[in-house]
Design a protein around this motif. Structure first.
Motif, PDB file in Angstrom:
ATOM      1  N   SER A 108      -1.571 -34.094  78.808  1.00 44.49           N
ATOM      2  CA  SER A 108      -2.543 -33.130  79.445  1.00 44.49           C
ATOM      3  C   SER A 108      -2.781 -32.143  78.494  1.00 44.49           C
ATOM      4  CB  SER A 108      -2.060 -32.813  80.841  1.00 44.49           C
ATOM      5  OG  SER A 108      -2.084 -33.834  81.558  1.00 44.49           O
ATOM      6  N   ALA A 109      -1.898 -31.437  77.723  1.00 47.96           N
ATOM      7  CA  ALA A 109      -2.174 -30.195  77.037  1.00 47.96           C
ATOM      8  C   ALA A 109      -2.661 -30.720  75.573  1.00 47.96           C
ATOM      9  CB  ALA A 109      -0.976 -29.852  76.545  1.00 47.96           C
ATOM     10  N   LEU A 110      -2.950 -31.912  75.272  1.00 47.94           N
ATOM     11  CA  LEU A 110      -3.464 -32.224  74.170  1.00 47.94           C
ATOM     12  C   LEU A 110      -4.891 -32.796  74.492  1.00 47.94           C
ATOM     13  CD1 LEU A 110      -0.529 -34.023  72.052  1.00 47.94           C
ATOM     14  CD2 LEU A 110      -1.496 -31.722  71.862  1.00 47.94           C
ATOM     15  N   ALA A 111      -5.226 -32.765  75.870  1.00 48.28           N
ATOM     16  CA  ALA A 111      -6.651 -33.563  76.069  1.00 48.28           C
ATOM     17  C   ALA A 111      -7.926 -33.291  75.012  1.00 48.28           C
ATOM     18  CB  ALA A 111      -7.081 -33.072  77.366  1.00 48.28           C
ATOM     19  N   ALA A 112      -7.877 -32.005  74.597  1.00 45.65           N
ATOM     20  CA  ALA A 112      -8.647 -31.560  73.612  1.00 45.65           C
ATOM     21  C   ALA A 112      -7.972 -31.345  72.201  1.00 45.65           C
ATOM     22  CB  ALA A 112      -9.667 -30.315  73.955  1.00 45.65           C
ATOM     23  N   PRO A 113      -8.305 -31.525  71.278  1.00 46.95           N
ATOM     24  CA  PRO A 113      -7.766 -31.335  69.862  1.00 46.95           C
ATOM     25  C   PRO A 113      -7.244 -29.695  69.733  1.00 46.95           C
ATOM     26  CG  PRO A 113      -9.770 -32.537  69.273  1.00 46.95           C
ATOM     27  CD  PRO A 113      -9.731 -32.063  70.932  1.00 46.95           C
ATOM     28  N   THR A 114      -5.893 -29.410  69.229  1.00 45.67           N
ATOM     29  CA  THR A 114      -5.493 -28.355  69.265  1.00 45.67           C
ATOM     30  C   THR A 114      -4.274 -28.359  68.166  1.00 45.67           C
ATOM     31  OG1 THR A 114      -4.202 -26.426  70.483  1.00 45.67           O
ATOM     32  CG2 THR A 114      -3.728 -28.814  70.926  1.00 45.67           C
ATOM     33  N   PRO A 115      -3.940 -27.170  67.535  1.00 48.12           N
ATOM     34  CA  PRO A 115      -3.063 -27.204  66.438  1.00 48.12           C
ATOM     35  C   PRO A 115      -1.480 -26.912  67.092  1.00 48.12           C
ATOM     36  CG  PRO A 115      -4.201 -25.047  66.453  1.00 48.12           C
ATOM     37  CD  PRO A 115      -4.803 -25.946  67.529  1.00 48.12           C
ATOM     38  N   THR A 116      -1.645 -26.582  68.233  1.00 46.92           N
ATOM     39  CA  THR A 116      -0.300 -26.675  68.950  1.00 46.92           C
ATOM     40  C   THR A 116      -0.141 -26.536  70.344  1.00 46.92           C
ATOM     41  OG1 THR A 116       1.879 -25.248  68.913  1.00 46.92           O
ATOM     42  CG2 THR A 116       0.030 -23.816  68.611  1.00 46.92           C
ATOM     43  N   ALA A 117       0.800 -26.767  71.120  1.00 46.23           N
ATOM     44  CA  ALA A 117       0.679 -26.840  72.560  1.00 46.23           C
ATOM     45  C   ALA A 117       2.084 -26.568  72.944  1.00 46.23           C
ATOM     46  CB  ALA A 117       0.341 -28.248  73.282  1.00 46.23           C
ATOM     47  N   VAL A 118       2.449 -25.872  74.092  1.00 47.56           N
ATOM     48  CA  VAL A 118       3.501 -25.776  74.699  1.00 47.56           C
ATOM     49  C   VAL A 118       3.429 -26.058  76.125  1.00 47.56           C
ATOM     50  CG1 VAL A 118       5.551 -24.010  75.259  1.00 47.56           C
ATOM     51  CG2 VAL A 118       4.330 -23.712  73.238  1.00 47.56           C
ATOM     52  N   THR A 119       4.475 -26.850  76.687  1.00 49.47           N
ATOM     53  CA  THR A 119       4.540 -27.260  77.753  1.00 49.47           C
ATOM     54  C   THR A 119       6.051 -27.258  78.458  1.00 49.47           C
ATOM     55  OG1 THR A 119       4.674 -29.611  77.394  1.00 49.47           O
ATOM     56  CG2 THR A 119       2.434 -28.602  77.669  1.00 49.47           C
ATOM     57  N   GLY A 120       6.454 -26.065  79.142  1.00 49.14           N
ATOM     58  CA  GLY A 120       7.772 -26.116  79.507  1.00 49.14           C
ATOM     59  C   GLY A 120       8.546 -25.795  78.381  1.00 49.14           C
ATOM     60  N   SER A 121       9.654 -26.406  78.171  1.00 50.77           N
ATOM     61  CA  SER A 121      10.531 -26.316  76.939  1.00 50.77           C
ATOM     62  C   SER A 121      10.060 -27.161  75.791  1.00 50.77           C
ATOM     63  CB  SER A 121      12.045 -27.017  77.275  1.00 50.77           C
ATOM     64  OG  SER A 121      11.973 -28.076  77.695  1.00 50.77           O
ATOM     65  N   ALA A 218     -30.032 -35.374  52.117  1.00 48.20           N
ATOM     66  CA  ALA A 218     -30.724 -34.757  53.351  1.00 48.20           C
ATOM     67  C   ALA A 218     -29.432 -34.926  54.389  1.00 48.20           C
ATOM     68  CB  ALA A 218     -31.989 -35.625  53.702  1.00 48.20           C
ATOM     69  N   HIS A 219     -28.421 -35.977  54.121  1.00 44.89           N
ATOM     70  CA  HIS A 219     -27.501 -35.956  54.702  1.00 44.89           C
ATOM     71  C   HIS A 219     -25.838 -35.714  54.633  1.00 44.89           C
ATOM     72  CE1 HIS A 219     -30.055 -38.554  57.667  1.00 44.89           C
ATOM     73  NE2 HIS A 219     -30.669 -38.780  56.635  1.00 44.89           N
ATOM     74  N   ARG A 220     -26.165 -34.873  53.536  1.00 41.85           N
ATOM     75  CA  ARG A 220     -24.740 -34.382  52.991  1.00 41.85           C
ATOM     76  C   ARG A 220     -23.767 -33.780  54.243  1.00 41.85           C
ATOM     77  NH1 ARG A 220     -22.860 -34.088  48.172  1.00 41.85           N
ATOM     78  NH2 ARG A 220     -25.022 -34.864  47.404  1.00 41.85           N
ATOM     79  N   ALA A 221     -24.427 -33.040  55.094  1.00 40.96           N
ATOM     80  CA  ALA A 221     -23.330 -32.535  56.082  1.00 40.96           C
ATOM     81  C   ALA A 221     -24.022 -32.702  57.573  1.00 40.96           C
ATOM     82  CB  ALA A 221     -23.365 -31.019  55.792  1.00 40.96           C
ATOM     83  N   PRO A 222     -23.497 -33.270  58.361  1.00 49.72           N
ATOM     84  CA  PRO A 222     -24.109 -33.372  59.714  1.00 49.72           C
ATOM     85  C   PRO A 222     -23.698 -32.332  60.745  1.00 49.72           C
ATOM     86  CG  PRO A 222     -22.105 -34.661  59.556  1.00 49.72           C
ATOM     87  CD  PRO A 222     -22.417 -34.145  58.247  1.00 49.72           C
ATOM     88  N   ASP A 223     -24.040 -32.317  61.791  1.00 55.90           N
ATOM     89  CA  ASP A 223     -23.853 -31.062  62.733  1.00 55.90           C
ATOM     90  C   ASP A 223     -22.618 -31.447  63.260  1.00 55.90           C
ATOM     91  OD1 ASP A 223     -26.169 -29.975  62.627  1.00 55.90           O
ATOM     92  OD2 ASP A 223     -27.273 -31.109  64.537  1.00 55.90           O
ATOM     93  N   PRO A 224     -21.646 -30.247  63.337  1.00 60.19           N
ATOM     94  CA  PRO A 224     -20.068 -30.520  64.083  1.00 60.19           C
ATOM     95  C   PRO A 224     -20.458 -31.060  65.404  1.00 60.19           C
ATOM     96  CG  PRO A 224     -20.953 -27.986  64.023  1.00 60.19           C
ATOM     97  CD  PRO A 224     -21.881 -28.772  63.487  1.00 60.19           C
ATOM     98  N   LEU A 225     -19.372 -31.867  65.605  1.00 61.49           N
ATOM     99  CA  LEU A 225     -18.988 -32.361  67.016  1.00 61.49           C
ATOM    100  C   LEU A 225     -18.391 -31.324  67.912  1.00 61.49           C
ATOM    101  CD1 LEU A 225     -17.440 -35.829  66.104  1.00 61.49           C
ATOM    102  CD2 LEU A 225     -19.725 -35.422  66.765  1.00 61.49           C
ATOM    103  N   PRO A 226     -18.847 -31.322  69.308  1.00 59.30           N
ATOM    104  CA  PRO A 226     -18.109 -30.512  70.315  1.00 59.30           C
ATOM    105  C   PRO A 226     -16.497 -30.674  70.061  1.00 59.30           C
ATOM    106  CG  PRO A 226     -19.909 -31.636  71.266  1.00 59.30           C
ATOM    107  CD  PRO A 226     -19.746 -32.417  69.857  1.00 59.30           C
ATOM    108  N   ALA A 227     -15.940 -29.720  70.347  1.00 55.44           N
ATOM    109  CA  ALA A 227     -14.520 -29.715  70.081  1.00 55.44           C
ATOM    110  C   ALA A 227     -13.803 -30.524  71.252  1.00 55.44           C
ATOM    111  CB  ALA A 227     -13.819 -28.319  70.422  1.00 55.44           C
ATOM    112  N   GLY A 228     -14.318 -30.767  72.736  1.00 59.78           N
ATOM    113  CA  GLY A 228     -13.754 -31.706  73.438  1.00 59.78           C
ATOM    114  C   GLY A 228     -13.553 -30.661  74.649  1.00 59.78           C
ATOM    115  N   GLN A 229     -13.357 -31.447  75.960  1.00 51.79           N
ATOM    116  CA  GLN A 229     -13.055 -30.696  77.032  1.00 51.79           C
ATOM    117  C   GLN A 229     -11.577 -30.865  78.002  1.00 51.79           C
ATOM    118  OE1 GLN A 229     -15.603 -28.778  78.194  1.00 51.79           O
ATOM    119  NE2 GLN A 229     -16.865 -29.456  76.446  1.00 51.79           N
ATOM    120  N   PRO A 230     -11.033 -29.748  77.748  1.00 48.90           N
ATOM    121  CA  PRO A 230      -9.566 -29.951  78.287  1.00 48.90           C
ATOM    122  C   PRO A 230      -9.834 -30.699  79.704  1.00 48.90           C
ATOM    123  CG  PRO A 230      -9.916 -27.722  77.347  1.00 48.90           C
ATOM    124  CD  PRO A 230     -11.218 -28.291  77.469  1.00 48.90           C
ATOM    125  N   ALA A 231      -8.592 -31.432  80.093  1.00 47.88           N
ATOM    126  CA  ALA A 231      -8.641 -32.127  81.290  1.00 47.88           C
ATOM    127  C   ALA A 231      -8.260 -30.944  82.417  1.00 47.88           C
ATOM    128  CB  ALA A 231      -7.645 -33.406  81.372  1.00 47.88           C
TER     129      ALA A 231
END
Length: 231
Positions: A108-121, A218-231
């Motif tokens: 659940s904590a990783l529902a969207a990309p993140t560099p770190t997550a803490v859940t309890g211990s 013309a296609h060297r760089a696309p638009d960034p993707l949305p980060a995602g929506q946490p659950a």
């Protein structure tokens, strides 16, 4: 210049985390026969995200892995890596599968990309974050690519542009692949025409036809993707 028409796109992102503070996972939750193996001590989580047609990242799978921890240090399982435990948050059947609670909280904590997550211990920290994005285009099939290995010029009617990214860095061009029929100059493709493909990379774009170089620019760089929506 040929004007490509975007038909669809797909991207995959894989983040690998180290795990600390997690309880050992009993054999009944592992991919191995429960009676044959000891518990597993988690040390790694691998999260796979997908994005379709430019949408936000969606968590597809979570794989928890580690080493067996037999009660007897002399056991043949001592020091061996376990096949691990899989979670499928994207599956409609996911809520019905029994899993250790801490693994479900981590998912659940990783529902969207993140560099770190803490859940309890339990703390998970990213050590690797790599993504690949592929965009598919339709072409008008009028321009040609020639090469001495080809039986006739390639007249592309499809194009795939692949980008790579590490972490949240901008997408970088990795490959442009063209597909289409081999057609002699001045001829029109017929039924059952033999098809081929040709790839270009940033390192060999200088050898490409001018219209290919224009498309690459013309296609060297696309638009960034949305980060995602946490659950």
């Amino acid at each position: 210049m040929t004007v490509p028409r975007l038909t669809h796109e797909y991207a995959e992102r894989v983040i690998v985390f180290t795990v600390t503070g997690a309880a050992d996972i009993p054999p009944q939750y592992l991919c191995d026969p429960p009676a044959a193996v000891p518990p597993m001590r988690p040390d790694q989580v691998r999260a796979v995200y997908h994005s379709r047609n430019g949408g936000p990242w969606s968590l597809e799978t979570v794989h928890v892995s580690g080493r067996y921890v037999p009660a007897d240090p002399a056991s043949r399982w001592s020091g061996c890596r376990a096949s691990g435990l899989w979670l499928y948050p994207s599956s409609p059947h996911y809520p019905h599968h029994a899993r250790p609670q801490w693994t479900q909280r981590v998912a659940s904590a990783l529902a969207a990309p993140t560099p770190t997550a803490v859940t309890g211990s339990v703390t998970v920290t990213a050590t690797s974050d790599l993504a690949r994005r592929m965009r598919y285009f339709a072409l008008d099939g009028l321009d040609e690519i020639t090469h001495w290995t080809m039986p006739a010029p390639l007249r592309p009617d499809q194009m795939r542009v692949t980008y790579l990214s590490s972490g949240d860095t901008a997408w970088s061009l990795d490959e442009i692949e063209f597909q289409g029929p081999h057609v002699a100059t001045g001829r029109m493709p017929g039924p059952g025409q033999a098809r081929g493909r040709q790839s270009f990379y940033p390192t060999n774009l200088g050898d490409a036809p001018a219209w290919v170089r224009d498309l690459a620019a013309a296609h060297r760089a696309p638009d960034p993707l949305p980060a995602g929506q946490p659950a």
